[in-house]
Design a protein around this motif. Structure first.
Motif, short mmCIF file in Angstrom:
data_model
loop_
_atom_site.label_atom_id
_atom_site.label_comp_id
_atom_site.label_asym_id
_atom_site.label_seq_id
_atom_site.Cartn_x
_atom_site.Cartn_y
_atom_site.Cartn_z
N THR A 1 25.14 73.13 4.78
CA THR A 1 24.81 71.81 5.32
C THR A 1 23.34 71.49 5.32
OG1 THR A 1 24.87 72.75 7.51
CG2 THR A 1 26.85 71.66 6.77
N ALA A 2 22.51 72.41 5.82
CA ALA A 2 21.10 72.07 5.94
C ALA A 2 20.49 71.83 4.58
CB ALA A 2 20.35 73.20 6.65
N THR B 1 26.90 57.24 5.93
CA THR B 1 27.26 56.41 7.08
C THR B 1 26.13 55.45 7.46
OG1 THR B 1 26.44 58.14 8.54
CG2 THR B 1 28.79 58.16 8.05
N GLN B 2 24.95 55.70 6.92
CA GLN B 2 23.80 54.90 7.33
C GLN B 2 23.17 54.20 6.13
OE1 GLN B 2 24.56 55.19 10.70
NE2 GLN B 2 22.39 55.04 10.98
N ASP B 3 24.00 53.72 5.18
CA ASP B 3 23.46 53.03 4.02
C ASP B 3 22.71 51.78 4.45
OD1 ASP B 3 24.39 54.86 2.25
OD2 ASP B 3 26.26 53.80 1.80
N LEU C 1 21.09 71.15 11.20
CA LEU C 1 21.72 69.84 11.04
C LEU C 1 21.90 69.46 9.57
CD1 LEU C 1 19.60 67.89 13.69
CD2 LEU C 1 21.87 68.88 14.02
N PRO C 2 22.83 68.52 9.29
CA PRO C 2 22.90 67.94 7.94
C PRO C 2 21.58 67.27 7.58
CG PRO C 2 24.79 67.29 9.27
CD PRO C 2 23.82 67.94 10.20
N MET D 1 27.07 66.40 14.68
CA MET D 1 25.78 66.45 14.01
C MET D 1 25.59 65.27 13.05
SD MET D 1 25.35 70.50 13.15
CE MET D 1 26.75 70.59 12.03
N GLN D 2 26.61 64.42 12.95
CA GLN D 2 26.53 63.28 12.04
C GLN D 2 25.42 62.33 12.48
OE1 GLN D 2 27.84 59.89 12.77
NE2 GLN D 2 27.19 59.23 10.74
#
Length: 477
Positions: free
Chosen positions: A23-24, A33-35, A245-246, A304-305
């Motif tokens: 992930t990291a 999700t945050q485009d 975190l991602p 963590m999203q």
């Protein structure tokens, strides 16, 4: 017992390697999700360019607006330059001209050089900058870490500094990354990387005390099973969550961390503990110390999203004053139980505004010096040889004149020709009119260029929240 760098090596190499690889490093990227629409991204870039051009005024007079924009996320193209300004690394660099080159030219202490070389391949091995052994990314990482051991020989090298430096190198040149690393080690997280690691142990006690107020259920569970904070928060705090975190969440956390200081790191830790251990339902699955530690090593991805995490961070009621009060309390307790600290670190500074107040910059220290300069015309490059021109005339019709490409990040001193038609106002909110009067014409020119430019659909800045690091997609700006 006092911790050492050897203990830390055990924490970082054994406990979280699988999670870190997946992930990291963004080996398996999370769903977007945050485009941010291209038009909004361009408008934000214009606002940040204005702030960077008048940094001291914004920090001293409109800091709440700067904080809000950091919480929204710094535009990827300007993230590296903004981090340099937020941390105070820009001022430090200008006031120590030639210092990094001087350190870079020295051979370094063989003791630290050997340890650093062993750690280079462990940092973000799936990122294009660090994938090749001996590649340019690993070379720059070595230069930055070696320079720090020469700059602060009493501290030397700590393994947790490597991922911090690697994240910085993904966004800026080696010299800039070095000075931001210096600021993080001295101002944001002082004492974290010193021998004995006493500062991180003290912050573990502070985190545990704050958890009692934020999530009593989680606090009682950890206390019941005698799980020392140092067992689960060492890598979180010392690496500023860069290995936990991602990737999209790492960048958002760092945007806020470099603006507001260490309270952001504490809030992230409290969010994760509260989400994983804050309900009786969750605690049914971890009846002992081992099960609890396994749970904290494998944080559920939904917690963590990016969107969820940022929202939770902003809602946690922990201020810089709370941290200082608890720090004073835990320091008294430490001295009572363990005696005086062996390594006295400088006082911690809570964010960019405090750093600037402590070390007021000169105007020339904040002057922007981009590493990419786009000239209005380059006749020497566009001119073709006589032989090519003659062959073209014989075989092909006369080609159309080459259009000039406007520079979307032109400097106030740029002498390139200005657009002939008046600039259109940006369609976002009233914030678009926040330009400082003495460079209004330059800002209008930037707005015109950014508004008229067609959206580049293939641009990685619009499709991904990852940092760019190749020479073709240079984000040093």
């Amino acid at each position: 017992p006092a911790l050492t760098n050897t203990h830390l090596r055990g924490f970082m190499s054994d406990t979280n390697e699988e999670h870190f690889s997946g992930t990291a490093d963004n080996k398996v990227p999370p769903p977007p999700t945050q485009d941010v629409p291209p038009e909004v991204l361009r408008q934000r870039e214009v606002k940040w360019l204005d702030m960077l051009s008048h940094w001291d005024k914004w920090i001293m007079k409109r800091f709440n607006k700067v904080r809000l924009r950091c919480q929204k996320g710094i535009p990827p193209a300007l993230r590296g330059r903004t981090w340099l300004y937020l941390s105070g690394g820009k001022v430090k660099k200008e006031q120590n001209q030639g210092k990094f080159q001087e350190l870079d030219n020295q051979p370094g202490d063989p003791k630290w050089v050997d340890v650093i070389e062993k750690d280079l391949h462990r940092q973000f091995p799936f990122h294009e900058m660090f994938v090749a052994r001996g590649g340019h990314g690993q070379q720059d990482l070595f230069r930055v870490l070696k320079a720090y051991t020469l700059y602060r020989p009493e501290e030397g090298y700590c393994q947790a500094q490597a991922p911090i430096a690697a994240v910085l190198l993904m966004h800026m040149p080696a010299e800039d990354a070095f000075w931001v690393l210096v600021q993080i080690c001295e101002k944001y997280l002082p004492g974290y990387y010193s021998p004995g690691l006493e500062a991180i142990q003290l912050d573990g006690e502070i985190l545990f005390a704050l958890l009692r107020r934020i999530s009593p259920v989680a606090y009682r569970h950890l206390e019941k099973h005698k799980i020392d904070p140092i067992l689960y928060m060492t890598e979180w705090f010392m690496c500023a969550f860069s290995r936990t975190l991602p990737w999209a969440s790492v960048l958002r956390v760092w945007d806020m961390f470099l603006c507001d200081g260490v309270k952001i790191i504490f809030r992230v830790g409290l969010v994760l503990l509260k989400c994983m251990l804050g309900s009786r339902e969750k605690l049914k699955a971890c009846q002992g110390q081992y099960e609890t530690m396994e749970l904290l090593r494998a944080i559920e991805p939904r917690y963590m999203q990016e969107g969820f995490l940022v929202r939770e961070i902003l809602e946690i009621p922990v201020t810089a004053r709370d941290l200082e009060r608890e720090h004073h309390s835990q320091l008294k307790r430490w001295k009572k139980n363990r005696g005086e600290l062996n390594f006295k670190s400088p006082p911690r500074m809570h964010g960019t505004r405090i750093i600037m107040l402590a070390e007021p910059p000169r105007r020339q220290d904040l002057q922007q010096n981009p590493t990419i300069l786009v000239e209005a015309s380059q006749p020497a490059l566009l001119k073709k040889s006589k032989e090519e021109q003659k062959s073209k005339k014989r075989s092909v019709k006369k080609s159309k004149p080459i259009e000039e490409i406007p520079n979307p990040y032109s400097l106030p001193s740029d002498n390139s020709s200005r657009p002939s038609e008046p600039a259109r106002p940006l369609p976002e909110s009233s914030e678009a009119a926040e330009a400082v009067p003495n460079t209004k014409s330059d800002l209008l020119q930037q707005q015109q260029a950014l508004t008229d430019a067609p959206p580049a659909k293939e641009s990685p800045l619009q499709q991904s929240t990852q940092s760019l690091s190749s020479t073709e997609q240079d984000t040093y700006l």
